[in-house]
Design a protein around this motif. Sequence first.
Motif, PDB file in Angstrom:
ATOM      1  N   TYR A 212       0.832  -1.206   0.000  1.00  0.00           N
ATOM      2  CA  TYR A 212       0.000   0.000   0.000  1.00  0.00           C
ATOM      3  C   TYR A 212       0.867   1.256   0.000  1.00  0.00           C
ATOM      4  CZ  TYR A 212      -3.518   3.373   1.627  1.00  0.00           C
ATOM      5  OH  TYR A 212      -4.348   4.455   1.748  1.00  0.00           O
ATOM      6  N   GLY A 216       0.041   2.661  -3.399  1.00  0.00           N
ATOM      7  CA  GLY A 216      -1.278   3.182  -3.067  1.00  0.00           C
ATOM      8  C   GLY A 216      -1.692   4.434  -3.798  1.00  0.00           C
ATOM      9  N   GLY A 218      -1.978   7.429  -3.131  1.00  0.00           N
ATOM     10  CA  GLY A 218      -2.824   8.376  -2.424  1.00  0.00           C
ATOM     11  C   GLY A 218      -4.261   7.945  -2.244  1.00  0.00           C
ATOM     12  N   MET A 219      -4.628   6.758  -2.700  1.00  0.00           N
ATOM     13  CA  MET A 219      -5.998   6.273  -2.547  1.00  0.00           C
ATOM     14  C   MET A 219      -6.218   5.800  -1.117  1.00  0.00           C
ATOM     15  SD  MET A 219      -6.061   3.983  -6.056  1.00  0.00           S
ATOM     16  CE  MET A 219      -7.819   3.653  -6.029  1.00  0.00           C
ATOM     17  N   ASN A 220      -7.494   5.793  -0.675  1.00  0.00           N
ATOM     18  CA  ASN A 220      -7.749   5.187   0.625  1.00  0.00           C
ATOM     19  C   ASN A 220      -7.609   3.667   0.486  1.00  0.00           C
ATOM     20  OD1 ASN A 220     -10.383   3.766   0.307  1.00  0.00           O
ATOM     21  ND2 ASN A 220     -11.193   5.834  -0.008  1.00  0.00           N
ATOM     22  N   LEU A 221      -7.401   2.983   1.600  1.00  0.00           N
ATOM     23  CA  LEU A 221      -7.040   1.569   1.565  1.00  0.00           C
ATOM     24  C   LEU A 221      -8.096   0.717   0.861  1.00  0.00           C
ATOM     25  CD1 LEU A 221      -5.084  -0.681   2.427  1.00  0.00           C
ATOM     26  CD2 LEU A 221      -6.330  -0.822   4.598  1.00  0.00           C
ATOM     27  N   GLY A 222      -9.370   0.964   1.180  1.00  0.00           N
ATOM     28  CA  GLY A 222     -10.426   0.159   0.571  1.00  0.00           C
ATOM     29  C   GLY A 222     -10.479   0.319  -0.936  1.00  0.00           C
ATOM     30  N   ASP A 223     -10.442   1.564  -1.403  1.00  0.00           N
ATOM     31  CA  ASP A 223     -10.477   1.800  -2.851  1.00  0.00           C
ATOM     32  C   ASP A 223      -9.250   1.206  -3.533  1.00  0.00           C
ATOM     33  OD1 ASP A 223     -12.880   3.089  -2.753  1.00  0.00           O
ATOM     34  OD2 ASP A 223     -12.032   5.106  -2.740  1.00  0.00           O
ATOM     35  N   TRP A 224      -8.094   1.313  -2.885  1.00  0.00           N
ATOM     36  CA  TRP A 224      -6.879   0.747  -3.474  1.00  0.00           C
ATOM     37  C   TRP A 224      -6.980  -0.766  -3.588  1.00  0.00           C
ATOM     38  CZ3 TRP A 224      -3.026  -2.300  -0.914  1.00  0.00           C
ATOM     39  CH2 TRP A 224      -1.894  -2.559  -1.704  1.00  0.00           C
ATOM     40  N   ARG A 225      -7.459  -1.419  -2.550  1.00  0.00           N
ATOM     41  CA  ARG A 225      -7.607  -2.881  -2.611  1.00  0.00           C
ATOM     42  C   ARG A 225      -8.588  -3.287  -3.704  1.00  0.00           C
ATOM     43  NH1 ARG A 225      -7.811  -4.674   3.847  1.00  0.00           N
ATOM     44  NH2 ARG A 225      -5.536  -4.705   4.166  1.00  0.00           N
ATOM     45  N   ASP A 277     -17.069  -4.566   0.805  1.00  0.00           N
ATOM     46  CA  ASP A 277     -16.423  -3.983   1.984  1.00  0.00           C
ATOM     47  C   ASP A 277     -15.379  -4.885   2.626  1.00  0.00           C
ATOM     48  OD1 ASP A 277     -18.022  -1.433   2.346  1.00  0.00           O
ATOM     49  OD2 ASP A 277     -19.636  -2.900   2.331  1.00  0.00           O
ATOM     50  N   TYR A 280     -13.247  -6.908  -0.970  1.00  0.00           N
ATOM     51  CA  TYR A 280     -12.770  -5.875  -1.899  1.00  0.00           C
ATOM     52  C   TYR A 280     -12.984  -6.286  -3.351  1.00  0.00           C
ATOM     53  CZ  TYR A 280     -10.985  -4.246   2.482  1.00  0.00           C
ATOM     54  OH  TYR A 280     -10.916  -3.834   3.795  1.00  0.00           O
TER      55      TYR A 280
END
Length: 630
Positions: A212, A216, A218-225, A277, A280
Amino acid sequence: MSVRVFINLLILLLISGNGFCQQNKPEFRGAWISTVSNIDWPSKKGLPVEVQKQEFIALLEMHKRNGINALIVQVRPAADALYVSKLEPWSEFLTGTQGLAPSPFYDPMEFMIEETHKRGMEFHAWINPYRAVFSVGKSSIANNHKTITNKDWFITYEGKKLFDPGNPDARNFVLKVVEDIVSRYNIDGFHIDDYFYPYPVPGKPFNDGGSYMKYGMGMNLGDWRRSNVDSAIVGMHRIIKKHKPWIKFGVSPFGVWRNSYIDPRGSNTRGGVTNYDDLYADILLWLKNDWVDYVAPQVYWEIGHRLVDFKTLTEWWAKNSYGKHCYIGIGLYKALDPKTGAAWRDKTMLGQKIELCRNTPGIDGEIFFTSNNFIRNPNGWSDSLRLNYYKEPCATPVMAWLPPKGKKQPTAIKEMTASASSAKAPVKQVENGINAAYKDTSFIYANKSYHIILNTIKGKTQKIDIIYNGKTIYTNEYEIPKSTYNIDLSDFDKNGTPDILINFTEDDPTSYLFTSSGKSALNFTHVEDIEEYPNPKPISAEKGIYYSYYPTDCGGKSWNSDVFRMEKNRAIPLLNMEADGCNNIISSLKITNVNKSAQNVVQTRTFDQAENIEQFLQQFWNNNWRSLLK
């Protein structure tokens, strides 16, 4: 037969109602065959080759008797192979030792495909994309296994080693495996299951922080996954369309996409885990953008379940499959689990589920998990399928958007128009690798009409796909001098609709041009070599209109015919007729106007195989080709 058994069979037939397949109405009737931990086949590790073959044939014969018309066979359970592979070692579930080839030597997948096709059934190759070691410390691991040679690709979680979905090298390797299978084997479908990011265990995070931090963007973790899984899916889609675009690409996700109390688009459920959620996996995005051809949600609960009701979920998936096929996964195994409730002892429940599927528009069939459960005939359900619901044979449903087997999809571009606006999109950078599915760089527009995918492959070539109305209308690949590039998107309106796409300059493939001038967009006509059409015969020679005919499968019971215009020894495709006769003496015909952007099926009908095919085609095309092109 005892009186008690006879009475039970009679009750099953009476309570199940009129479940017979309507004549010529296709229905997907699938069964999963699991190889991991020898759940279904082979029954145990290290069996003699002849016993392995006999066991698989016995499974086939049982499924054939029960009316099954498609098998989804697990050929890569844990970064291993139940087929000849130069990329991954032989599976321990086959020979008992990972990396040990069967002796006497044979190719299990080739054998299984041949035997499945002999019985008029489809073969879908099923892989688990991310699982690498099923049981750390217990599984047999070969010296050339990727967990040994490329340790940085993997994360250990709850006793298993998993490919890190956020590692581009790991992802690209998985795509190589997909390409190897698709390009070499005569499969009808390619299938992945529900294991994306692992099912979460409370208090035990998945340790992908290193990836990450590195990727990553700069994306939030959920969106990146989710973008990592999206990238794998779109990569698989591209590979299939490149090599064999007629292959059906399917995914079998967990039964709940998202709960409606979190997202109004979700189902009215209280699922403790959801695809979006927790795993992913944004299944709806894949369906919406035509990256998969079918979805088989695992709705392994009973009708009336207080949190995840079978009927609620079946109806929700039917309404959210975006025109793709939807086959409901049914957990037959639960009828044999002593921990399940009284609903799973109800002999009528299977019939109720099949009737619900058949009466719900948008549901095209069922798939059962798992095959061994049929042998034990829980609640007499195998008998119910064989004697009632699946008594009459059915072909699998035709996917109108796929080309006939053996031919790549002809396409044509029509003028594209849209309104102008002064809104600006940000400039984004895409790193080397298959990252096209990132939602902030894939340009998925709100109106679903335009979608541009850019992909740098190994830093050497840039692949460009342009999608209009959900269909790929242009694809090309260019050599480039660099592995990163900027995408500058100009002028698109507040609703997400781009202006007219005029051009991308071929001498500078990193540049796309958008305009609001109203000029024509990428006009060209698709052509093919005339050799693609064997033994052409004239329909209207003065207009250069010809047709061809060629068998494709099942000893000629399935065949294709094309109408095309001949120009200077090149063919411009116009119409296609696909006949599927593998499962019956009546062929199901699909006639398609191939130059319609939505791959429009303009007519369906049946064909008695006792007729002379060539006489039929000559008369049919002569009488109908003009009207079918309108």
